[in-house]
Design a protein around this motif. Sequence first.
Motif, PDB file in Angstrom:
ATOM      1  N   PHE A  74       0.836  -1.212   0.000  1.00 22.88           N
ATOM      2  CA  PHE A  74       0.000   0.000   0.000  1.00 22.88           C
ATOM      3  C   PHE A  74       0.867   1.258   0.000  1.00 22.88           C
ATOM      4  CE2 PHE A  74      -2.837  -3.322   1.254  1.00 22.88           C
ATOM      5  CZ  PHE A  74      -3.995  -3.009   0.565  1.00 22.88           C
ATOM      6  N   GLY A  75       1.958   1.195  -0.767  1.00 24.93           N
ATOM      7  CA  GLY A  75       2.795   2.380  -0.935  1.00 24.93           C
ATOM      8  C   GLY A  75       3.933   2.507   0.062  1.00 24.93           C
ATOM      9  N   ASN A  76       3.941   1.679   1.114  1.00 21.84           N
ATOM     10  CA  ASN A  76       5.017   1.781   2.116  1.00 21.84           C
ATOM     11  C   ASN A  76       6.047   0.686   1.905  1.00 21.84           C
ATOM     12  OD1 ASN A  76       3.582   3.858   3.597  1.00 21.84           O
ATOM     13  ND2 ASN A  76       2.204   2.192   4.211  1.00 21.84           N
ATOM     14  N   PHE A  77       7.310   1.094   1.845  1.00 25.75           N
ATOM     15  CA  PHE A  77       8.352   0.112   1.556  1.00 25.75           C
ATOM     16  C   PHE A  77       8.709  -0.723   2.791  1.00 25.75           C
ATOM     17  CE2 PHE A  77      12.843  -1.178   0.793  1.00 25.75           C
ATOM     18  CZ  PHE A  77      12.562  -2.036  -0.257  1.00 25.75           C
ATOM     19  N   VAL A  78       8.711  -2.038   2.594  1.00 23.93           N
ATOM     20  CA  VAL A  78       9.146  -2.964   3.641  1.00 23.93           C
ATOM     21  C   VAL A  78      10.377  -3.687   3.086  1.00 23.93           C
ATOM     22  CG1 VAL A  78       8.473  -4.904   5.128  1.00 23.93           C
ATOM     23  CG2 VAL A  78       6.730  -3.283   4.317  1.00 23.93           C
ATOM     24  N   GLY A 235      -6.873  -6.608  -6.016  1.00 26.85           N
ATOM     25  CA  GLY A 235      -7.108  -6.324  -4.601  1.00 26.85           C
ATOM     26  C   GLY A 235      -5.881  -5.939  -3.795  1.00 26.85           C
ATOM     27  N   VAL A 236      -4.724  -6.567  -4.065  1.00 23.03           N
ATOM     28  CA  VAL A 236      -3.491  -6.196  -3.336  1.00 23.03           C
ATOM     29  C   VAL A 236      -2.320  -6.136  -4.297  1.00 23.03           C
ATOM     30  CG1 VAL A 236      -2.742  -6.484  -0.935  1.00 23.03           C
ATOM     31  CG2 VAL A 236      -3.990  -8.324  -2.064  1.00 23.03           C
ATOM     32  N   MET A 237      -2.316  -5.109  -5.142  1.00 22.56           N
ATOM     33  CA  MET A 237      -1.239  -4.997  -6.133  1.00 22.56           C
ATOM     34  C   MET A 237       0.018  -4.382  -5.511  1.00 22.56           C
ATOM     35  SD  MET A 237      -3.278  -3.738  -9.527  1.00 22.56           S
ATOM     36  CE  MET A 237      -1.815  -3.665 -10.578  1.00 22.56           C
ATOM     37  N   ASN A 238       0.423  -4.922  -4.375  1.00 23.08           N
ATOM     38  CA  ASN A 238       1.689  -4.498  -3.787  1.00 23.08           C
ATOM     39  C   ASN A 238       2.827  -4.985  -4.681  1.00 23.08           C
ATOM     40  OD1 ASN A 238       0.298  -3.381  -1.658  1.00 23.08           O
ATOM     41  ND2 ASN A 238       0.464  -5.205  -0.361  1.00 23.08           N
ATOM     42  N   THR A 239       3.995  -4.349  -4.578  1.00 19.89           N
ATOM     43  CA  THR A 239       5.068  -4.733  -5.507  1.00 19.89           C
ATOM     44  C   THR A 239       5.548  -6.168  -5.269  1.00 19.89           C
ATOM     45  OG1 THR A 239       6.722  -3.714  -4.074  1.00 19.89           O
ATOM     46  CG2 THR A 239       5.899  -2.374  -5.911  1.00 19.89           C
TER      47      THR A 239
END
Length: 470
Positions: A74-78, A235-239
């Motif tokens: 959701f835009g935050n890098f982990v 639904g969850v297009m996280n990288t």
Amino acid sequence: MRASFDNSYARLPEQFYARQIPVPVASPRLIAVNRRLAESLGIDPDSLTAEELAGNQVPDGAEPLAQLYAGHQFGNFVPQLGDGRAILLGEVIDRDGKRRDIQLKGAGRTPYSRGGDGRAWLGPVLREYVVSEAMHALGIPTTRALAAVATGENVIREAVLPGAVLTRVASSHLRVGTFQAFAARGDTEALRLLTEHAIARHFPDAEGPLGLLKAVTQAQARLIAGWMSVGFIHGVMNTDNMAISGETIDYGPCAFMDAYHPATVFSSIDHQGRYAYQNQPNIGIWNLAQLATSLLPLIESDREEAIDKAEEVLHAFPDHFGAEWIRLFRAKIGLVTQDDGDGALIQGLLSRMATSQADFTNTFRALVTGDASEQLTDPGAWDSWQGEWQARLAREPDDPAATMRAANPAVIPRNHRVEEMITSAVEGDFAPFERLNEVLAHPYDEGPLTADYATPPLPSERVLRTFCGT
Ligand code: AMP
Ligand code: MG
């Protein structure tokens, strides 16, 4: 599992993964084996045992490992995610000569599990099985489901639920986040090896990191246009959930839309609508920009020059996406020739559908099999569009029916059917799971069960929120 493993990922240096044997479960029991997929992988379906598919035994030739990756959630890098509940058994070469990963999802804790238990419950396992196989049958690139097994153990979520393991097949599990993991560590040598590995595996004609970026950009543009054409919301297009191969991956809170509206969101955790239906192409570019950023040190030693080159590649995404989108939607309204007004004609239908909250799948299907006007609440709106459409069809060389039949599925995995299937399975009844798979294997055909599965949900059956696969 009689399979000829050839494990190229396990030959990469050890910072790419953690070797990890699956954690055994109490009493594995087969739920489903995808026999045709097994055969296409050169695996004898009868050699697939619950013990091996649950991770209680490691098949000969497998070299189990958990892959490292990072990702923007959701835009935050982990900086470190990785396979927290999935274990790659290894790779096989399929009947077409293509290398495919065989992975157990829900096979226990790994060094990347963070707070998680490494397990999956039956619901998400069967959802991924059904929806990924349906996606394949629709002709859209996707990971596949080779098998599902029950573990005989419970997992604790909001409730105590039956545990399960999915055997997932993918052309690889390389993600945008895999590149980000090494870029974040400043490990340029690992990035170089990963880039070579990805090119060899997926895009052998691509030249260097920029060629890889170009190929992934095109593959993702095609993929997302494919989703749009069937009303699919990932639904969850996280990288970390975007595969380099261009296959749909990580079916979590995903859903096919019933009533069409471009702003539709299902995921219970997507409060801002970041991954809404209409945002998917923009998120595609955003994710590709993260891949590009990771690759910069390999593109040019001068950072500014590298950025210029990468941006040029990314700027082509809208053209690739737009070309594929209109190709797919032209076919949906029966067009094989091209006319400058086609985009506006298609948008005209979509905006009328949005106003009426018309059923996405059934409206397009009714263009060929029934009366599409019944799908729209405003007959005047339909009549005006129908007039334009008929005038356009008059300039087509052939009867549009066959084109539309092949482009507009009669059945998709409707949410309420998927939920109903999960509820039954938890109660021990797998018949709805089997029926759903059967119907969805031929989504463009009318079969005896089609009408039943083509019906949109009643207001009381509507599923408004979907939950993460954990
Ligand atoms: P996802 O949202 O399913 O793409 O998962 C994001 C990250 O959380 C990945 O690193 C997963 O491996 C990890 N993860 C999700 N569920 C679990 C779980 N039950 N146990 C351990 N890790 C998990
Ligand atoms: Mg994921």
